[in-house]
Design an enzyme around this catalytic site. Structure first.
Site, short mmCIF file in Angstrom:
data_model
loop_
_atom_site.label_atom_id
_atom_site.label_comp_id
_atom_site.label_asym_id
_atom_site.label_seq_id
_atom_site.Cartn_x
_atom_site.Cartn_y
_atom_site.Cartn_z
N SER A 50 0.80 -1.22 0.00
CA SER A 50 0.00 0.00 0.00
C SER A 50 0.84 1.27 0.00
O SER A 50 0.36 2.32 -0.45
CB SER A 50 -0.93 0.00 1.21
N GLY A 87 -1.86 -4.24 1.00
CA GLY A 87 -1.99 -5.43 1.83
C GLY A 87 -1.08 -6.58 1.44
O GLY A 87 -1.08 -7.62 2.11
N ASN A 116 3.84 -5.61 5.85
CA ASN A 116 2.64 -6.37 6.20
C ASN A 116 2.97 -7.71 6.83
O ASN A 116 2.17 -8.26 7.59
CB ASN A 116 1.77 -6.57 4.96
N ASP A 200 -5.03 6.62 9.92
CA ASP A 200 -4.74 5.27 10.41
C ASP A 200 -3.35 5.15 11.02
O ASP A 200 -2.99 4.12 11.56
CB ASP A 200 -4.91 4.25 9.28
N HIS A 203 -0.31 4.86 6.90
CA HIS A 203 -0.04 5.26 5.52
C HIS A 203 0.29 6.75 5.42
O HIS A 203 -0.47 7.58 5.93
CB HIS A 203 -1.24 4.93 4.64
#
Length: 225
Positions: A50, A87, A116, A200, A203
Protein backbone atom coordinates in the site's frame (compact mmCIF):
# COMPACT_ATOMS: atom_id res chain seq x y z
CA UNK A 1 0.52 -11.90 -67.65
CA UNK A 2 -2.21 -11.94 -64.98
CA UNK A 3 -3.05 -8.36 -63.84
CA UNK A 4 -2.37 -9.03 -60.15
CA UNK A 5 0.98 -10.64 -60.96
CA UNK A 6 1.85 -7.73 -63.20
CA UNK A 7 0.96 -5.27 -60.44
CA UNK A 8 3.11 -7.17 -57.92
CA UNK A 9 5.99 -7.18 -60.39
CA UNK A 10 5.73 -3.41 -60.88
CA UNK A 11 5.52 -2.82 -57.14
CA UNK A 12 8.68 -4.86 -56.59
CA UNK A 13 10.49 -2.91 -59.32
CA UNK A 14 9.46 0.39 -57.72
CA UNK A 15 10.59 -0.80 -54.28
CA UNK A 16 13.97 -1.95 -55.59
CA UNK A 17 14.45 1.31 -57.47
CA UNK A 18 13.57 3.36 -54.39
CA UNK A 19 15.95 1.35 -52.22
CA UNK A 20 18.74 1.91 -54.73
CA UNK A 21 18.14 5.67 -54.72
CA UNK A 22 18.13 5.81 -50.91
CA UNK A 23 21.31 3.75 -50.68
CA UNK A 24 23.15 5.83 -53.28
CA UNK A 25 22.16 9.09 -51.62
CA UNK A 26 23.25 7.93 -48.18
CA UNK A 27 19.79 8.55 -46.70
CA UNK A 28 19.34 4.87 -45.85
CA UNK A 29 22.57 4.74 -43.88
CA UNK A 30 21.78 7.95 -42.01
CA UNK A 31 18.32 6.68 -41.07
CA UNK A 32 19.73 3.34 -39.94
CA UNK A 33 22.44 5.04 -37.91
CA UNK A 34 19.90 7.36 -36.28
CA UNK A 35 17.70 4.40 -35.35
CA UNK A 36 20.66 2.54 -33.87
CA UNK A 37 21.64 5.63 -31.87
CA UNK A 38 18.26 5.83 -30.14
CA UNK A 39 18.64 4.63 -26.53
CA UNK A 40 16.71 1.51 -25.61
CA UNK A 41 13.75 2.24 -23.38
CA UNK A 42 14.19 0.79 -19.91
CA UNK A 43 11.40 -0.75 -17.86
CA UNK A 44 11.38 -0.20 -14.11
CA UNK A 45 9.15 -2.51 -12.08
CA UNK A 46 7.92 -1.51 -8.61
CA UNK A 47 6.76 -4.48 -6.55
CA UNK A 48 5.27 -3.17 -3.34
CA UNK A 49 2.32 -2.87 -0.99
CA UNK A 50 0.00 0.00 0.00
CA UNK A 51 2.92 2.40 0.51
CA UNK A 52 3.50 2.25 -3.24
CA UNK A 53 -0.10 1.61 -4.34
CA UNK A 54 -1.40 5.11 -3.45
CA UNK A 55 -3.59 3.85 -0.60
CA UNK A 56 -5.87 6.66 0.58
CA UNK A 57 -4.47 9.10 -2.01
CA UNK A 58 -5.70 10.71 -5.18
CA UNK A 59 -4.49 8.84 -8.24
CA UNK A 60 -1.23 10.23 -9.54
CA UNK A 61 0.00 11.67 -6.23
CA UNK A 62 1.96 8.72 -4.82
CA UNK A 63 5.73 8.44 -4.99
CA UNK A 64 5.67 6.05 -7.97
CA UNK A 65 3.66 8.54 -10.03
CA UNK A 66 6.07 11.27 -8.92
CA UNK A 67 8.92 9.02 -10.03
CA UNK A 68 7.47 8.89 -13.54
CA UNK A 69 7.38 12.69 -13.61
CA UNK A 70 10.96 12.87 -12.32
CA UNK A 71 12.21 10.53 -15.03
CA UNK A 72 10.56 12.68 -17.69
CA UNK A 73 12.05 15.84 -16.20
CA UNK A 74 15.51 14.22 -16.16
CA UNK A 75 14.96 13.05 -19.77
CA UNK A 76 15.58 9.45 -18.75
CA UNK A 77 13.76 7.08 -21.10
CA UNK A 78 12.22 4.64 -18.67
CA UNK A 79 8.77 3.13 -18.38
CA UNK A 80 7.49 2.57 -14.84
CA UNK A 81 5.27 -0.42 -14.13
CA UNK A 82 3.65 -0.16 -10.70
CA UNK A 83 2.74 -3.71 -9.66
CA UNK A 84 2.04 -2.77 -6.04
CA UNK A 85 -1.02 -4.11 -4.21
CA UNK A 86 -2.34 -2.83 -0.90
CA UNK A 87 -1.99 -5.43 1.83
CA UNK A 88 0.52 -7.52 -0.10
CA UNK A 89 3.10 -9.56 1.80
CA UNK A 90 6.50 -10.83 0.74
CA UNK A 91 4.89 -14.19 -0.04
CA UNK A 92 2.37 -12.50 -2.32
CA UNK A 93 5.10 -10.60 -4.09
CA UNK A 94 7.15 -13.75 -4.53
CA UNK A 95 4.17 -15.53 -6.09
CA UNK A 96 3.45 -12.67 -8.50
CA UNK A 97 7.01 -11.84 -9.55
CA UNK A 98 7.70 -14.62 -12.13
CA UNK A 99 4.79 -13.57 -14.35
CA UNK A 100 5.70 -9.89 -14.01
CA UNK A 101 9.29 -10.55 -15.05
CA UNK A 102 8.18 -12.57 -18.06
CA UNK A 103 5.68 -9.94 -19.15
CA UNK A 104 7.65 -6.73 -18.63
CA UNK A 105 11.32 -7.84 -18.75
CA UNK A 106 12.41 -4.98 -16.46
CA UNK A 107 15.97 -3.72 -16.18
CA UNK A 108 15.40 -2.60 -12.58
CA UNK A 109 13.10 -4.10 -9.95
CA UNK A 110 12.29 -2.06 -6.85
CA UNK A 111 11.07 -4.30 -4.03
CA UNK A 112 9.06 -2.56 -1.30
CA UNK A 113 7.65 -5.41 0.78
CA UNK A 114 7.85 -6.76 4.30
CA UNK A 115 5.82 -4.32 6.38
CA UNK A 116 2.64 -6.37 6.20
CA UNK A 117 4.59 -9.46 7.21
CA UNK A 118 5.48 -7.70 10.45
CA UNK A 119 1.94 -6.42 11.00
CA UNK A 120 0.68 -10.00 10.70
CA UNK A 121 3.38 -11.38 12.98
CA UNK A 122 4.85 -13.61 10.28
CA UNK A 123 8.24 -15.27 10.95
CA UNK A 124 11.23 -13.12 10.04
CA UNK A 125 12.99 -16.10 8.48
CA UNK A 126 10.12 -16.51 6.03
CA UNK A 127 10.20 -12.83 5.07
CA UNK A 128 13.97 -12.98 4.59
CA UNK A 129 13.70 -16.09 2.41
CA UNK A 130 11.05 -14.43 0.26
CA UNK A 131 13.12 -11.27 -0.20
CA UNK A 132 16.15 -13.37 -1.10
CA UNK A 133 14.15 -15.45 -3.58
CA UNK A 134 12.63 -12.39 -5.28
CA UNK A 135 15.97 -10.64 -5.54
CA UNK A 136 17.75 -13.65 -6.99
CA UNK A 137 14.95 -14.38 -9.43
CA UNK A 138 15.01 -10.82 -10.76
CA UNK A 139 18.79 -10.98 -11.12
CA UNK A 140 18.53 -14.27 -12.99
CA UNK A 141 16.26 -12.46 -15.46
CA UNK A 142 18.95 -9.84 -16.03
CA UNK A 143 17.47 -7.13 -13.81
CA UNK A 144 19.12 -5.03 -11.14
CA UNK A 145 17.35 -4.91 -7.78
CA UNK A 146 16.78 -2.08 -5.33
CA UNK A 147 15.46 -3.06 -1.90
CA UNK A 148 13.53 -0.49 0.12
CA UNK A 149 14.23 -1.19 3.75
CA UNK A 150 11.59 -0.79 6.43
CA UNK A 151 11.53 -0.49 10.20
CA UNK A 152 8.89 -1.37 12.78
CA UNK A 153 7.85 0.66 15.86
CA UNK A 154 9.66 0.10 19.19
CA UNK A 155 6.58 -1.58 20.70
CA UNK A 156 7.49 -4.70 18.72
CA UNK A 157 10.39 -5.17 21.12
CA UNK A 158 14.02 -4.13 20.73
CA UNK A 159 15.26 -7.51 19.49
CA UNK A 160 12.57 -7.89 16.83
CA UNK A 161 12.94 -4.27 15.72
CA UNK A 162 16.69 -4.62 15.23
CA UNK A 163 16.44 -7.96 13.47
CA UNK A 164 13.74 -6.69 11.14
CA UNK A 165 15.80 -3.67 10.03
CA UNK A 166 18.95 -5.80 9.73
CA UNK A 167 17.12 -8.28 7.50
CA UNK A 168 17.12 -5.89 4.52
CA UNK A 169 20.82 -5.14 4.97
CA UNK A 170 21.64 -8.86 5.01
CA UNK A 171 19.60 -9.60 1.87
CA UNK A 172 21.20 -6.69 0.01
CA UNK A 173 24.69 -7.76 1.07
CA UNK A 174 24.11 -11.42 0.20
CA UNK A 175 22.76 -10.62 -3.27
CA UNK A 176 24.93 -7.56 -3.90
CA UNK A 177 21.86 -5.51 -4.62
CA UNK A 178 21.20 -1.85 -3.92
CA UNK A 179 19.46 -0.77 -0.72
CA UNK A 180 17.65 2.23 0.68
CA UNK A 181 18.09 1.49 4.42
CA UNK A 182 14.83 3.14 5.54
CA UNK A 183 12.15 4.00 3.00
CA UNK A 184 10.24 6.22 5.49
CA UNK A 185 13.27 8.23 6.60
CA UNK A 186 12.33 11.81 7.42
CA UNK A 187 8.70 10.79 7.83
CA UNK A 188 8.39 8.09 10.49
CA UNK A 189 11.56 8.96 12.44
CA UNK A 190 10.96 12.67 13.12
CA UNK A 191 9.40 14.32 16.21
CA UNK A 192 6.27 15.39 14.30
CA UNK A 193 5.91 12.07 12.50
CA UNK A 194 2.15 11.77 13.02
CA UNK A 195 1.63 14.94 10.97
CA UNK A 196 2.93 13.02 7.94
CA UNK A 197 0.49 10.11 8.27
CA UNK A 198 -3.14 9.55 7.45
CA UNK A 199 -5.66 8.97 10.24
CA UNK A 200 -4.74 5.27 10.41
CA UNK A 201 -1.19 6.26 11.45
CA UNK A 202 0.18 3.72 8.98
CA UNK A 203 -0.04 5.26 5.52
CA UNK A 204 1.78 8.49 4.65
CA UNK A 205 -0.25 11.51 3.54
CA UNK A 206 0.07 12.95 0.06
CA UNK A 207 2.45 15.61 1.39
CA UNK A 208 4.88 12.89 2.49
CA UNK A 209 5.28 11.23 -0.90
CA UNK A 210 7.77 13.76 -2.32
CA UNK A 211 9.96 12.83 0.65
CA UNK A 212 9.57 9.14 -0.18
CA UNK A 213 10.69 9.86 -3.72
CA UNK A 214 13.63 11.88 -2.42
CA UNK A 215 14.68 8.87 -0.35
CA UNK A 216 14.75 6.49 -3.31
CA UNK A 217 15.63 8.73 -6.25
CA UNK A 218 19.45 8.79 -5.81
CA UNK A 219 19.58 4.98 -5.74
CA UNK A 220 17.19 4.60 -8.69
CA UNK A 221 19.12 7.11 -10.79
CA UNK A 222 22.40 5.35 -10.01
CA UNK A 223 21.02 1.93 -10.96
CA UNK A 224 19.50 3.20 -14.22
CA UNK A 225 22.82 4.76 -15.23
Amino acid sequence: MDFSLQQNYLNRRHFIALAAVLASSGIYHRVAAAAAAQPERTTLLVLGDSLSAEYGLKRGTGWVALLEQKLQAEKIKAEVVNASISGDTSSGGRARLPALLAQHQPKLVVIELGSNDALRGLPLDMTRDNLLAMTRLAQQHGAKVLLLGMQVPPNYGRDYTQRFARMYVEVAKTTRSALVPFFLKGIADVPDSMAWFQADRIHPREEAHPRLLANVWPAIKKELQ
